[in-house]
Design a protein around this motif. Structure first.
Motif, mmCIF file in Angstrom:
data_model
loop_
_atom_site.group_PDB
_atom_site.id
_atom_site.type_symbol
_atom_site.label_atom_id
_atom_site.label_comp_id
_atom_site.label_asym_id
_atom_site.label_seq_id
_atom_site.Cartn_x
_atom_site.Cartn_y
_atom_site.Cartn_z
ATOM 1 N N GLU A 27 3.079 -15.407 0.136
ATOM 2 C CA GLU A 27 2.786 -13.995 -0.086
ATOM 3 C C GLU A 27 1.601 -13.596 0.772
ATOM 4 N N SER A 28 1.743 -12.524 1.479
ATOM 5 C CA SER A 28 0.690 -12.053 2.363
ATOM 6 C C SER A 28 -0.499 -11.582 1.545
ATOM 7 N N HIS A 29 -1.694 -11.811 2.086
ATOM 8 C CA HIS A 29 -2.879 -11.315 1.407
ATOM 9 C C HIS A 29 -3.072 -9.829 1.638
ATOM 10 N N GLY A 30 -2.323 -9.237 2.556
ATOM 11 C CA GLY A 30 -2.331 -7.797 2.734
ATOM 12 C C GLY A 30 -3.290 -7.258 3.756
ATOM 13 N N ASN A 31 -4.179 -8.075 4.272
ATOM 14 C CA ASN A 31 -5.119 -7.595 5.279
ATOM 15 C C ASN A 31 -4.484 -7.687 6.661
ATOM 16 N N HIS A 32 -4.670 -6.665 7.439
ATOM 17 C CA HIS A 32 -4.162 -6.664 8.806
ATOM 18 C C HIS A 32 -4.981 -7.659 9.629
ATOM 19 N N THR A 40 -15.522 -0.337 15.626
ATOM 20 C CA THR A 40 -15.209 1.044 15.247
ATOM 21 C C THR A 40 -13.833 1.444 15.753
ATOM 22 N N ALA A 41 -13.514 1.078 16.988
ATOM 23 C CA ALA A 41 -12.198 1.402 17.545
ATOM 24 C C ALA A 41 -11.082 0.728 16.755
ATOM 25 N N ILE A 42 -11.283 -0.525 16.381
ATOM 26 C CA ILE A 42 -10.262 -1.238 15.602
ATOM 27 C C ILE A 42 -10.076 -0.589 14.242
ATOM 28 N N PHE A 43 -11.175 -0.296 13.552
ATOM 29 C CA PHE A 43 -11.070 0.295 12.222
ATOM 30 C C PHE A 43 -10.454 1.693 12.276
ATOM 31 N N MET A 44 -10.817 2.479 13.275
ATOM 32 C CA MET A 44 -10.242 3.822 13.407
ATOM 33 C C MET A 44 -8.750 3.750 13.724
ATOM 34 N N LEU A 100 -6.666 1.265 12.971
ATOM 35 C CA LEU A 100 -5.955 0.826 11.771
ATOM 36 C C LEU A 100 -5.805 1.955 10.769
ATOM 37 N N THR A 101 -6.845 2.749 10.611
ATOM 38 C CA THR A 101 -6.820 3.810 9.616
ATOM 39 C C THR A 101 -5.938 4.969 10.032
ATOM 40 N N HIS A 102 -6.104 5.456 11.247
ATOM 41 C CA HIS A 102 -5.422 6.684 11.659
ATOM 42 C C HIS A 102 -4.051 6.444 12.272
ATOM 43 N N THR A 103 -3.902 5.448 13.102
ATOM 44 C CA THR A 103 -2.630 5.236 13.782
ATOM 45 C C THR A 103 -1.651 4.433 12.936
ATOM 46 N N HIS A 104 -2.132 3.335 12.364
ATOM 47 C CA HIS A 104 -1.251 2.451 11.602
ATOM 48 C C HIS A 104 -1.226 2.768 10.111
ATOM 49 N N HIS A 105 -2.086 3.681 9.662
ATOM 50 C CA HIS A 105 -2.175 4.064 8.247
ATOM 51 C C HIS A 105 -2.340 2.832 7.362
ATOM 52 N N SER A 112 -5.352 0.375 5.624
ATOM 53 C CA SER A 112 -6.775 0.280 5.331
ATOM 54 C C SER A 112 -7.345 -1.003 5.919
ATOM 55 N N PRO A 113 -8.448 -0.928 6.657
ATOM 56 C CA PRO A 113 -9.043 -2.151 7.185
ATOM 57 C C PRO A 113 -9.726 -2.977 6.103
ATOM 58 N N VAL A 114 -9.907 -2.414 4.911
ATOM 59 C CA VAL A 114 -10.609 -3.118 3.841
ATOM 60 C C VAL A 114 -9.667 -3.495 2.699
ATOM 61 N N LEU A 115 -8.896 -2.527 2.211
ATOM 62 C CA LEU A 115 -7.992 -2.794 1.097
ATOM 63 C C LEU A 115 -6.697 -3.433 1.595
ATOM 64 N N PRO A 116 -6.206 -4.451 0.913
ATOM 65 C CA PRO A 116 -4.892 -4.992 1.278
ATOM 66 C C PRO A 116 -3.805 -4.059 0.770
ATOM 67 N N ASP A 117 -3.019 -3.503 1.666
ATOM 68 C CA ASP A 117 -2.013 -2.536 1.230
ATOM 69 C C ASP A 117 -0.719 -2.672 2.017
ATOM 70 N N ASN A 118 -0.073 -3.820 1.914
ATOM 71 C CA ASN A 118 1.235 -3.967 2.547
ATOM 72 C C ASN A 118 2.289 -3.127 1.849
ATOM 73 N N THR A 119 2.318 -3.187 0.544
ATOM 74 C CA THR A 119 3.277 -2.408 -0.227
ATOM 75 C C THR A 119 2.537 -1.756 -1.386
ATOM 76 N N GLU A 120 3.178 -0.797 -2.007
ATOM 77 C CA GLU A 120 2.574 -0.131 -3.165
ATOM 78 C C GLU A 120 2.394 -1.107 -4.324
ATOM 79 N N ALA A 121 3.337 -2.050 -4.479
ATOM 80 C CA ALA A 121 3.224 -3.021 -5.568
ATOM 81 C C ALA A 121 2.021 -3.936 -5.359
#
Length: 95
Positions: free
Chosen positions: A10-15, A62-66, A68-73, A75-84
């Motif tokens: 199971e993925s930990h969810g972090n990119h 900053t470029a990586i975090f931006m 991840l947040t804006h282009t890939h939607h 979160s660079p901090v929260l693991p969010d692969n799926t809603e579950a």
């Protein structure tokens, strides 16, 4: 030709790029400390090098975090692969 599969987990969810961004932030703080010490010691050339490394590391993070947040939607901090997975994470750690 036989195909070999890696064990599924199971993925930990972090990119993966968020880990690189985190390491760049750590490197930026280390470079900032070395820049300050070099500048205080009167060593101009190392101070310039560490100052440029600091700026580059923070700009890269900053470029990586931006991105991840804006282009890939993602979160660079929260693991969010799926809603579950996000729901399980928030229930466990964000009560």
């Amino acid at each position: 030709m036989a195909s070999h599969h890696l064990p599924h987990h199971e993925s930990h969810g972090n990119h993966p790029m968020s880990v690189l961004g985190y390491l760049l932030v750590l490197g930026g703080f280390a470079s900032a400390a070395l820049w300050l010490v070099s500048m205080a010691g009167g060593h101009v050339a190392p101070a310039i090098v560490f100052g440029l490394l600091m700026i580059g590391a923070f700009a890269g993070a900053t470029a990586i975090f931006m991105t991840l947040t804006h282009t890939h939607h993602h979160s660079p901090v929260l693991p969010d692969n799926t809603e579950a997975e996000l729901g399980r994470y928030r229930q466990r750690y964000r009560r």
